[in-house]
Design a protein around this motif. Structure first.
Motif, short mmCIF file in Angstrom:
data_model
loop_
_atom_site.label_atom_id
_atom_site.label_comp_id
_atom_site.label_asym_id
_atom_site.label_seq_id
_atom_site.Cartn_x
_atom_site.Cartn_y
_atom_site.Cartn_z
N UNK A 9 61.89 16.21 -4.72
CA UNK A 9 63.00 15.94 -5.87
C UNK A 9 63.46 17.17 -6.89
N UNK A 10 62.55 18.16 -6.48
CA UNK A 10 62.73 19.42 -7.43
C UNK A 10 63.71 20.47 -6.69
N UNK A 11 64.49 21.22 -7.41
CA UNK A 11 65.16 22.44 -6.88
C UNK A 11 64.30 23.63 -6.74
N UNK A 12 64.21 24.39 -5.53
CA UNK A 12 63.23 25.54 -5.48
C UNK A 12 64.28 26.62 -4.70
N UNK A 29 69.81 23.98 0.45
CA UNK A 29 68.73 23.20 0.87
C UNK A 29 68.59 21.76 0.08
N UNK A 30 68.68 21.89 -1.18
CA UNK A 30 68.51 20.73 -1.97
C UNK A 30 69.54 19.76 -1.69
N UNK A 31 70.74 20.11 -1.68
CA UNK A 31 71.88 19.18 -1.48
C UNK A 31 72.28 19.00 -0.05
N UNK A 32 71.88 19.70 1.00
CA UNK A 32 72.11 19.55 2.30
C UNK A 32 73.58 20.25 2.73
N UNK A 82 68.10 14.91 0.80
CA UNK A 82 69.29 15.64 0.54
C UNK A 82 70.29 14.50 0.31
N UNK A 83 70.16 13.22 0.85
CA UNK A 83 71.05 12.23 0.33
C UNK A 83 70.70 11.62 -1.06
N UNK A 84 69.69 11.66 -1.51
CA UNK A 84 69.30 11.25 -2.74
C UNK A 84 69.94 12.22 -3.62
N UNK A 85 69.84 13.54 -3.49
CA UNK A 85 70.44 14.27 -4.39
C UNK A 85 72.01 14.42 -4.32
N UNK A 93 71.41 1.76 -2.58
CA UNK A 93 72.04 0.77 -1.87
C UNK A 93 71.48 0.65 -0.50
N UNK A 94 71.39 1.60 0.26
CA UNK A 94 71.06 1.73 1.79
C UNK A 94 69.41 1.14 1.68
N UNK A 95 68.69 1.65 0.78
CA UNK A 95 67.22 1.31 0.78
C UNK A 95 67.08 -0.12 0.30
N UNK A 96 67.87 -0.55 -0.81
CA UNK A 96 67.77 -2.00 -1.23
C UNK A 96 68.09 -3.07 -0.05
#
Length: 129
Positions: A9-12, A29-32, A82-85, A93-96
């Motif tokens: 979840x960190x930006x590198x 990479x972070x955002x896909x 990437x979808x989380x970011x 919502x998808x996970x729920x």
């Protein structure tokens, strides 16, 4: 840096696809998103907002660590982060929704296992053996 210290979840910064410092590749990479698109946006912002862009890039160079080389994630994990970011609300919502469907299946299984029908089915299975 150990793999234990890696946090998806960190930006590198990305040392494998870097041109200058790996900042644009790391953001991609972070955002896909394509690192080339990020580089294009940075170049465009250099013309419009020269000083803030330079300061931001230098700050990112100093603050962001390189992504460890020994980290390998499955494609599903990469897509998830990437979808989380990109849109955390939609991903949650998808996970729920997935957990809700799993909970419904579990409740159905639990009600079947505690029902008379299950006991009757087991008794018939024993008779057939």
């Amino acid at each position: 840096m150990n793999t234990k210290e890696f946090n998806p979840s960190k930006l590198y910064r990305d040392r494998d696809h870097r041109l200058l410092g790996g900042v644009c590749a790391g953001i991609g990479n972070f955002f896909g998103v394509s690192r080339h698109a990020i580089r294009f946006l940075v170049v465009v912002s250099l013309f419009m907002f020269t000083l803030p862009t330079i300061i931001g890039y230098i700050a990112a160079l100093m603050l962001l660590k390189y992504k460890p080389r020994d980290v390998r994630m499955k494609p599903e994990e990469t897509e998830f982060w990437q979808s989380m970011h990109r849109s955390p609300a939609n991903t949650m919502d998808t996970i729920r929704d997935r957990f809700s469907k799993m909970e419904t299946r579990l409740r159905n299984l639990e009600s079947y296992l505690t029902s008379r029908k299950y006991k009757l089915d087991r008794a018939f299975d024993k008779l057939q053996d």
